[in-house]
Design a protein around this motif. Structure first.
Motif, mmCIF file in Angstrom:
data_model
loop_
_atom_site.group_PDB
_atom_site.id
_atom_site.type_symbol
_atom_site.label_atom_id
_atom_site.label_comp_id
_atom_site.label_asym_id
_atom_site.label_seq_id
_atom_site.Cartn_x
_atom_site.Cartn_y
_atom_site.Cartn_z
ATOM 1 N N SER A 52 0.830 -1.207 0.000
ATOM 2 C CA SER A 52 0.000 0.000 0.000
ATOM 3 C C SER A 52 0.865 1.257 0.000
ATOM 4 O O SER A 52 0.548 2.243 -0.662
ATOM 5 C CB SER A 52 -0.946 -0.004 1.205
ATOM 6 N N ILE A 53 1.971 1.224 0.741
ATOM 7 C CA ILE A 53 2.900 2.362 0.730
ATOM 8 C C ILE A 53 3.443 2.576 -0.675
ATOM 9 O O ILE A 53 3.498 3.705 -1.174
ATOM 10 C CB ILE A 53 4.053 2.144 1.730
ATOM 11 N N ASP A 54 3.855 1.484 -1.320
ATOM 12 C CA ASP A 54 4.386 1.593 -2.687
ATOM 13 C C ASP A 54 3.339 2.165 -3.637
ATOM 14 O O ASP A 54 3.666 2.970 -4.527
ATOM 15 C CB ASP A 54 4.840 0.220 -3.185
ATOM 16 N N ALA A 55 2.081 1.755 -3.469
ATOM 17 C CA ALA A 55 1.007 2.275 -4.326
ATOM 18 C C ALA A 55 0.825 3.778 -4.113
ATOM 19 O O ALA A 55 0.645 4.540 -5.069
ATOM 20 C CB ALA A 55 -0.291 1.534 -4.027
ATOM 21 N N ILE A 56 0.871 4.201 -2.859
ATOM 22 C CA ILE A 56 0.741 5.628 -2.540
ATOM 23 C C ILE A 56 1.907 6.416 -3.119
ATOM 24 O O ILE A 56 1.720 7.477 -3.729
ATOM 25 C CB ILE A 56 0.649 5.825 -1.015
ATOM 26 N N CYS A 57 3.119 5.905 -2.933
ATOM 27 C CA CYS A 57 4.299 6.598 -3.448
ATOM 28 C C CYS A 57 4.248 6.716 -4.967
ATOM 29 O O CYS A 57 4.602 7.756 -5.533
ATOM 30 C CB CYS A 57 5.564 5.866 -3.017
ATOM 31 N N ASP A 58 3.811 5.649 -5.634
ATOM 32 C CA ASP A 58 3.708 5.668 -7.081
ATOM 33 C C ASP A 58 2.701 6.718 -7.541
ATOM 34 O O ASP A 58 2.954 7.486 -8.478
ATOM 35 C CB ASP A 58 3.304 4.278 -7.588
ATOM 36 N N PHE A 59 1.565 6.772 -6.862
ATOM 37 C CA PHE A 59 0.527 7.738 -7.222
ATOM 38 C C PHE A 59 0.993 9.165 -6.967
ATOM 39 O O PHE A 59 0.776 10.065 -7.786
ATOM 40 C CB PHE A 59 -0.744 7.453 -6.431
ATOM 41 N N MET A 60 1.623 9.387 -5.818
ATOM 42 C CA MET A 60 2.036 10.736 -5.423
ATOM 43 C C MET A 60 3.369 11.151 -6.041
ATOM 44 O O MET A 60 3.801 12.289 -5.871
ATOM 45 C CB MET A 60 2.129 10.815 -3.898
ATOM 46 N N GLN A 61 4.030 10.217 -6.717
ATOM 47 C CA GLN A 61 5.339 10.467 -7.328
ATOM 48 C C GLN A 61 6.352 10.933 -6.288
ATOM 49 O O GLN A 61 7.023 11.961 -6.430
ATOM 50 C CB GLN A 61 5.216 11.480 -8.475
ATOM 51 N N ALA A 160 3.036 2.263 8.197
ATOM 52 C CA ALA A 160 4.408 2.296 8.697
ATOM 53 C C ALA A 160 4.361 2.657 10.179
ATOM 54 O O ALA A 160 3.348 3.177 10.672
ATOM 55 C CB ALA A 160 5.237 3.324 7.922
ATOM 56 N N ASP A 161 5.438 2.376 10.893
ATOM 57 C CA ASP A 161 5.516 2.784 12.298
ATOM 58 C C ASP A 161 5.199 4.271 12.396
ATOM 59 O O ASP A 161 5.735 5.088 11.630
ATOM 60 C CB ASP A 161 6.913 2.532 12.862
ATOM 61 N N THR A 162 4.338 4.640 13.337
ATOM 62 C CA THR A 162 3.874 6.021 13.428
ATOM 63 C C THR A 162 4.035 6.534 14.840
ATOM 64 O O THR A 162 3.428 6.021 15.788
ATOM 65 C CB THR A 162 2.403 6.137 12.987
ATOM 66 N N ASP A 163 4.864 7.550 14.994
ATOM 67 C CA ASP A 163 5.111 8.178 16.287
ATOM 68 C C ASP A 163 4.004 9.181 16.601
ATOM 69 O O ASP A 163 3.280 9.631 15.714
ATOM 70 C CB ASP A 163 6.480 8.876 16.245
ATOM 71 N N ALA A 164 3.900 9.554 17.866
ATOM 72 C CA ALA A 164 2.860 10.499 18.277
ATOM 73 C C ALA A 164 3.015 11.857 17.612
ATOM 74 O O ALA A 164 2.033 12.593 17.444
ATOM 75 C CB ALA A 164 2.874 10.659 19.797
ATOM 76 N N ARG A 241 3.796 10.352 7.237
ATOM 77 C CA ARG A 241 2.795 9.420 7.733
ATOM 78 C C ARG A 241 2.120 8.761 6.538
ATOM 79 O O ARG A 241 1.701 9.435 5.590
ATOM 80 C CB ARG A 241 1.734 10.151 8.568
ATOM 81 N N PHE A 242 2.007 7.426 6.592
ATOM 82 C CA PHE A 242 1.300 6.665 5.568
ATOM 83 C C PHE A 242 0.122 5.951 6.225
ATOM 84 O O PHE A 242 0.314 5.157 7.151
ATOM 85 C CB PHE A 242 2.219 5.623 4.927
ATOM 86 N N VAL A 243 -1.081 6.212 5.716
ATOM 87 C CA VAL A 243 -2.294 5.663 6.319
ATOM 88 C C VAL A 243 -3.245 5.196 5.227
ATOM 89 O O VAL A 243 -3.337 5.815 4.158
ATOM 90 C CB VAL A 243 -2.992 6.738 7.197
ATOM 91 N N GLN A 244 -3.948 4.108 5.490
ATOM 92 C CA GLN A 244 -5.058 3.673 4.645
ATOM 93 C C GLN A 244 -6.325 3.679 5.474
ATOM 94 O O GLN A 244 -6.385 3.067 6.534
ATOM 95 C CB GLN A 244 -4.810 2.270 4.085
#
Length: 312
Positions: A52-61, A160-164, A241-244
């Motif tokens: 999902s991260i790879d898909a987001i990165c591909d879309f957002m370039q 991905a790991d997400t800090d506060a 931050r990467f979220v679905q």
């Protein structure tokens, strides 16, 4: 373009089995009821999250670990929304059995449909760039929960790991607890709800001290009650931050859907087949219509979650 079909079919779980989830379900129900949200840590396996991260990165370039690619002269929007709905990587998570079990157990309902929701990419705040320097924390309600007789739950997955401090999901449990107990002092302000929801600041005064940011590892599923004011705090960490986003609701019961975006079986099937966003999310900046990736091959559970097959 990368193919996700084989990878998602062969992806393993993170070690969080359906049996483990069932054993802890009563605890999760209590947490959700008492605080308005629950965090099920590490539910989704790392392969599906990375897809999902790879898909987001591909879309957002953008490149996940290259900060020089994160900032654009003309960002798609000011809040990091990724207007993509039907990507195979997203569907691999939506039809994951443990994700279904989590919503089914909390809703106490087996016959569910899943929302065809979006994702989020939120890079660190930069005050030297006007379009990336907004550090306000916009707590809000998405839907007028007064209109549903049943509990409405929303959700997201930390890919991905997400800090506060990393643009984390944040909320105001103190307000939820008052609403739940019938002790909220500003019920009349809920008449200000629009189709886009309601900002907490339009209902009452509050400060950043009232906001609780939620840190959690990759693969964690956060589910919250729609009565809980929520949002994401500004990202002041070194990483994006990467979220679905994801939610489920009783099949065919649009009144119990927090999404209010896919009301009937036919429109849901058409959205999936045509690789289009739900109607209310169409026409957004940067959106592809139809989306340009391959159509995902649904599992037996996935077909029921879309509406192709009826629950028995």
């Amino acid at each position: 373009m990368k193919s996700f079909q084989a990878e998602t079919k062969n992806a393993g779980h993170s070690g969080f089995s359906r049996e483990m989830l069932a054993e802890k379900m009563e605890f999760y129900r209590q947490q959700l009821d008492e605080n308005g949200y629950v965090v099920i840590e590490g539910l989704i396996d790392s392969i599906k999250c990375q897809n999902s991260i790879d898909a987001i990165c591909d879309f957002m370039q953008v490149e996940q670990f290259d900060r020089h690619t994160w900032y654009k002269d003309a960002p798609l929007n000011s809040i990091g929304l990724v207007p993509m709905h039907q990507h195979p990587a997203f569907w691999a998570i939506r039809q994951d059995e443990v994700v279904y079990d989590a919503f089914s157990g909390l809703l106490d309902e087996e016959k569910l449909w899943v929302t065809m929701d979006r994702a989020s990419f939120r890079p660190p705040c930069r005050y030297d760039l006007e379009k990336y320097g907004d550090d306000a924390n916009y707590m809000h309600w998405d839907y007028d929960f007064r209109k549903s007789a049943r509990n409405m739950f929303q959700g997201l997955i930390y890919l991905a790991d997400t800090d506060a401090t990393q643009g984390a999901f944040s909320c105001v449990p103190s307000v939820y607890k008052k609403i739940r107990a019938g002790e909220y002092e500003h019920f009349d302000q809920f008449d200000k709800f629009t189709k886009k929801g309601l900002f907490l600041s339009h209902a009452q005064e509050f400060s950043d001290k009232d906001i609780v940011p939620i840190a959690a590892p990759a693969g964690s599923l956060i589910i919250w009650d729609s009565r809980l004011p929520h949002g994401c705090v500004s990202n002041h960490s070194p990483m994006p931050r990467f979220v679905q986003f994801i939610s489920m609701y009783p099949s065919g019961d649009s009144e119990s859907s927090s999404a209010k975006i896919e009301d009937d079986r036919e429109s849901r099937i058409q959205c999936f087949n045509d690789k289009r966003a739900p109607e209310c999310h169409r026409g957004l900046n940067g959106q592809h219509d139809p989306e340009r990736h391959e159509r995902f091959e649904l599992s037996e559970l996935g077909r029921k979650l879309v509406g192709f097959d009826h629950w028995e």
